[in-house]
Design a protein around this motif. Structure first.
Motif, PDB file in Angstrom:
ATOM      1  N   LEU A 186      13.456   2.761   1.807  1.00 31.33           N
ATOM      2  CA  LEU A 186      12.551   3.293   0.795  1.00 31.33           C
ATOM      3  C   LEU A 186      11.119   3.297   1.320  1.00 31.33           C
ATOM      4  O   LEU A 186      10.783   2.517   2.216  1.00 31.33           O
ATOM      5  CB  LEU A 186      12.616   2.434  -0.476  1.00 31.33           C
ATOM      6  N   PRO A 187      10.264   4.148   0.764  1.00 28.24           N
ATOM      7  CA  PRO A 187       8.840   4.043   1.104  1.00 28.24           C
ATOM      8  C   PRO A 187       8.353   2.637   0.790  1.00 28.24           C
ATOM      9  O   PRO A 187       8.774   2.033  -0.202  1.00 28.24           O
ATOM     10  CB  PRO A 187       8.187   5.086   0.181  1.00 28.24           C
ATOM     11  N   ALA A 188       7.487   2.111   1.642  1.00 29.32           N
ATOM     12  CA  ALA A 188       7.035   0.731   1.480  1.00 29.32           C
ATOM     13  C   ALA A 188       6.461   0.471   0.099  1.00 29.32           C
ATOM     14  O   ALA A 188       6.671  -0.596  -0.478  1.00 29.32           O
ATOM     15  CB  ALA A 188       6.012   0.386   2.561  1.00 29.32           C
ATOM     16  N   ASP A 189       5.746   1.457  -0.462  1.00 24.28           N
ATOM     17  CA  ASP A 189       5.120   1.231  -1.768  1.00 24.28           C
ATOM     18  C   ASP A 189       6.107   1.336  -2.924  1.00 24.28           C
ATOM     19  O   ASP A 189       5.754   1.079  -4.071  1.00 24.28           O
ATOM     20  CB  ASP A 189       3.934   2.181  -1.972  1.00 24.28           C
ATOM     21  N   GLY A 190       7.356   1.701  -2.656  1.00 26.67           N
ATOM     22  CA  GLY A 190       8.354   1.777  -3.715  1.00 26.67           C
ATOM     23  C   GLY A 190       9.436   0.720  -3.614  1.00 26.67           C
ATOM     24  O   GLY A 190      10.310   0.633  -4.478  1.00 26.67           O
ATOM     25  N   LEU A 191       9.358  -0.107  -2.565  1.00 31.31           N
ATOM     26  CA  LEU A 191      10.410  -1.096  -2.325  1.00 31.31           C
ATOM     27  C   LEU A 191      10.506  -2.122  -3.445  1.00 31.31           C
ATOM     28  O   LEU A 191      11.590  -2.419  -3.951  1.00 31.31           O
ATOM     29  CB  LEU A 191      10.155  -1.799  -0.993  1.00 31.31           C
ATOM     30  N   GLU A 192       9.376  -2.684  -3.834  1.00 29.84           N
ATOM     31  CA  GLU A 192       9.350  -3.753  -4.839  1.00 29.84           C
ATOM     32  C   GLU A 192       9.960  -3.285  -6.158  1.00 29.84           C
ATOM     33  O   GLU A 192      10.798  -3.969  -6.745  1.00 29.84           O
ATOM     34  CB  GLU A 192       7.907  -4.208  -5.050  1.00 29.84           C
ATOM     35  N   ALA A 193       9.550  -2.108  -6.623  1.00 31.39           N
ATOM     36  CA  ALA A 193      10.025  -1.610  -7.909  1.00 31.39           C
ATOM     37  C   ALA A 193      11.519  -1.327  -7.876  1.00 31.39           C
ATOM     38  O   ALA A 193      12.245  -1.648  -8.831  1.00 31.39           O
ATOM     39  CB  ALA A 193       9.253  -0.352  -8.299  1.00 31.39           C
TER      40      ALA A 193
END
Length: 267
Positions: free
Chosen positions: A190-197
């Motif tokens: 996943l894109p790094a900025d979408g991993l957490e969500a």
């Protein structure tokens, strides 16, 4: 910035807390790329023991602070007495990983940046792995004249087969996120900025799922490569019968017949 419950010391090398049915484990040495020292290994083992003793846990989510998931062992910490330090470090990490493998709930890892040495073993030991697109996996051990720990070689051999595992461990070449996905070492990139969500969303799904059934499925898949067909059929029969005795199974059937989403309670 992550907001931790007041009971969590944000300065510890490994943080753990439970939010509803989700248990979070976070490696928390970002300045050292979460490299494992003895304090980290002991804290990880203790977190896993606490989680295993908590009957309200329905899924475990493993993350790491900073730009790397884990850059292997802390080599600086091993300089004085490498044999003694290695023993303590490995004892703690292996104890925790064994507990998580046996825990009857899904364990999810979210990884980013460097995932090397023991960090790769931690990642491979989880049931599901979601990786940021900037992830780089590295076996690393031959580069320092060491063999593996944290079940790294076991995980590789089971996931990619003997020949490819030999190549990965002996040649010690980095593996990027897309290649890790192709090899089956991670489940999603996943894109790094979408991993957490995304990782949190999956954890919430499991936390609201049929906990006993998910635990039985985890146990069956983990044993599948070691059982012959006859023993595995018996294990599947026993698992299904156990699930059939649960309130969640009754709710699942009722919801299916009523054409509505099931409301599982984990029982």
């Amino acid at each position: 910035m992550t907001s931790y419950p007041p009971t969590v010391d944000p300065n510890g090398p490994v943080l753990w807390w439970r939010d509803g049915g989700i248990a979070h484990i976070r490696f928390n040495r970002p300045e050292a790329l979460n490299a494992i020292d003895v304090a980290t290994a002991k804290a990880f083992h203790q977190a896993c023991q606490d989680i295993c003793a908590d009957a309200q846990v329905r899924v475990v989510r493993i993350t790491a602070a900073g730009r790397a998931f884990m850059a292997g062992g802390d080599l600086g910490a091993m300089q004085g007495d490498p044999t003694a330090v290695a023993h303590e470090l490995i004892s703690g990490m292996h104890g925790g990983l064994e507990l998580l493998a046996q825990l009857p709930v899904p364990v999810i890892a979210s990884v980013q940046g460097a995932v090397a040495g023991g960090g790769l073993g931690v990642m491979l030991g989880c049931d599901l792995v979601f990786a940021a697109d900037n992830t780089k996996l590295a076996i690393a051990y031959p580069l320092i004249g060491a063999s593996s720990d944290c079940s790294t070689t076991w995980g590789l051999a089971h996931m990619v087969g003997l020949r490819k595992a030999m190549e990965i461990v002996l040649m010690a070449e980095p593996i990027n996120a897309e290649e890790a996905l192709r090899l089956g070492l991670v489940n999603r990139v996943l894109p790094a900025d979408g991993l957490e969500a995304f990782s949190q969303q999956v954890a919430e799904r499991f936390a609201n799922g049929p906990t006993v059934a998910l635990g039985q499925l985890k146990r069956l898949v983990r044993r599948a490569l070691h059982n012959d067909l006859s023993n595995h059929l018996q294990a599947e029969a026993e698992g299904f019968v156990r699930c059939a005795a649960t309130a969640d199974f009754k709710e699942g059937i009722t919801a299916f017949l009523d054409k509505r989403p099931a409301q599982f309670q984990g029982q």
